[in-house]
Design an enzyme around this catalytic site. Structure first.
Site, short mmCIF file in Angstrom:
data_model
loop_
_atom_site.label_atom_id
_atom_site.label_comp_id
_atom_site.label_asym_id
_atom_site.label_seq_id
_atom_site.Cartn_x
_atom_site.Cartn_y
_atom_site.Cartn_z
N TYR A 137 -6.34 18.17 19.58
CA TYR A 137 -6.83 17.38 20.49
C TYR A 137 -5.88 16.00 20.89
O TYR A 137 -5.13 16.09 21.05
CB TYR A 137 -6.80 15.75 18.70
CG TYR A 137 -7.53 14.43 19.63
CD1 TYR A 137 -9.08 14.27 20.79
CD2 TYR A 137 -6.52 13.49 19.69
CE1 TYR A 137 -8.90 12.82 20.81
CE2 TYR A 137 -7.07 12.04 20.30
CZ TYR A 137 -8.03 12.31 21.19
OH TYR A 137 -8.57 10.59 21.46
N GLU A 195 1.09 -0.88 0.05
CA GLU A 195 0.24 0.02 0.31
C GLU A 195 1.17 1.03 -0.15
O GLU A 195 0.59 2.51 0.47
CB GLU A 195 -1.05 -0.03 1.43
CG GLU A 195 -1.95 -0.93 1.24
CD GLU A 195 -2.94 -0.74 0.19
OE1 GLU A 195 -3.24 0.05 -0.75
OE2 GLU A 195 -3.87 -1.90 -0.22
N TYR A 205 -19.84 11.56 20.07
CA TYR A 205 -18.88 12.66 20.40
C TYR A 205 -17.74 12.85 19.87
O TYR A 205 -16.93 13.81 19.18
CB TYR A 205 -19.04 13.55 21.07
CG TYR A 205 -18.20 12.85 22.46
CD1 TYR A 205 -17.35 13.96 22.30
CD2 TYR A 205 -19.09 12.50 22.99
CE1 TYR A 205 -16.63 13.39 23.49
CE2 TYR A 205 -19.00 12.44 24.85
CZ TYR A 205 -17.08 12.56 24.51
OH TYR A 205 -16.53 12.46 26.04
N HIS A 252 -2.55 2.50 8.63
CA HIS A 252 -4.00 1.90 7.45
C HIS A 252 -4.14 0.23 8.65
O HIS A 252 -2.70 -0.27 8.61
CB HIS A 252 -3.08 1.65 6.05
CG HIS A 252 -3.94 0.92 5.41
ND1 HIS A 252 -5.67 0.63 5.93
CD2 HIS A 252 -3.81 -0.18 4.50
CE1 HIS A 252 -6.23 -0.13 4.75
NE2 HIS A 252 -4.86 -1.05 4.41
N HIS A 288 -11.80 -3.31 2.80
CA HIS A 288 -10.90 -3.07 2.83
C HIS A 288 -9.98 -2.41 4.77
O HIS A 288 -10.35 -4.06 5.01
CB HIS A 288 -10.14 -2.29 1.82
CG HIS A 288 -8.43 -2.56 2.17
ND1 HIS A 288 -8.58 -2.05 0.81
CD2 HIS A 288 -8.10 -2.03 2.70
CE1 HIS A 288 -6.82 -2.06 0.73
NE2 HIS A 288 -6.51 -2.33 2.58
N HIS A 324 -7.25 -2.80 9.66
CA HIS A 324 -8.13 -3.73 9.40
C HIS A 324 -8.38 -3.85 10.20
O HIS A 324 -9.39 -5.30 10.65
CB HIS A 324 -7.41 -4.75 8.58
CG HIS A 324 -6.52 -4.71 7.17
ND1 HIS A 324 -6.26 -5.68 6.70
CD2 HIS A 324 -7.32 -3.48 6.42
CE1 HIS A 324 -5.39 -5.30 5.65
NE2 HIS A 324 -6.55 -3.95 5.19
#
Length: 207
Positions: free
Chosen positions: A204, A69, A109, A88, A151, A90
């Site tokens: 954040y 990828e 939220y 990335h 995916h 799964h």
């Protein structure tokens, strides 16, 4: 330092269930391109020498076989100057929703950590292709997470810690959504309610 971080966070992804075996891949931006996890090596077998150094266009700058990828990572870094790390994965609940080709709606939220009102699902494309990379960039928009149809999940951030934490939170909300739908009709937050949450999460940190 980046090599060690990729090893550490690959193992953290496996330990919390975001990935299993050799699935998923992580990367960090470098001054000349990006450093990405290798192809086909389980997290518990990775070491710092396993990481693969690539140029911005994916040209190898050292030994090793990069994740299949790598195009996905290259495309996101090219499209998003704010992306300095990518996860990335799964994970089961996010991937289940991706297999339905549905977005994750604002059922909680905490989805605001992903930078928008929902986590969008991309159109389907074969793994490892330029078509998948384009689909991911499109689904991300200016957000920090998206699903890849049939995916998995992609998240980005200014560093691996943030990208990892966003992946964990998105997967948690995906589980809330899945479980809520199993017992009733979930009530999603309004655009105004999510806008307020997104504003609170611009810088954040866990509440």
């Amino acid at each position: 330092m980046d090599h060690k971080l990729l090893v550490d966070f690959s193992r953290r992804c496996a330990s919390v269930g975001l990935n299993h075996g050799s699935t998923g891949n992580l990367s960090v931006r470098t001054s000349s391109g990006f450093l990405v996890t290798p192809s086909g090596i389980p997290a518990d077998q990775l070491d710092e020498g396993s990481m693969v150094d690539l140029g911005t266009d994916g040209t190898p700058r050292g030994p090793g076989k990069p994740s299949s990828e790598w195009r996905l990572h290259a495309a996101i870094y090219a499209a998003r100057a704010d992306a300095h790390a990518i996860v990335h994965a799964h994970p089961p609940f996010s991937t289940t929703i991706a297999c339905l080709r549905q977005d994750i709606p604002p059922v909680h939220y905490m989805l605001a950590v992903a930078g928008g009102h929902r986590v969008r699902c991309s159109r389907y494309a074969t793994f490892g292709t330029a078509e998948l990379s384009a689909a991911a960039v499109e689904a991300l928009g200016d957000g920090r997470a998206c699903l890849l149809a049939n995916h998995g999940l992609v998240t980005l951030g200014p560093d691996l810690e943030t990208a990892f934490r966003i992946a964990v939170e998105v997967e948690t909300v995906a589980e809330y959504w899945w479980r809520a739908r199993a017992v009733g009709e979930p009530v999603v937050l309004t655009p105004a309610e999510m806008a307020a949450a997104v504003e609170r999460f611009k810088d954040y940190s866990s509440p």
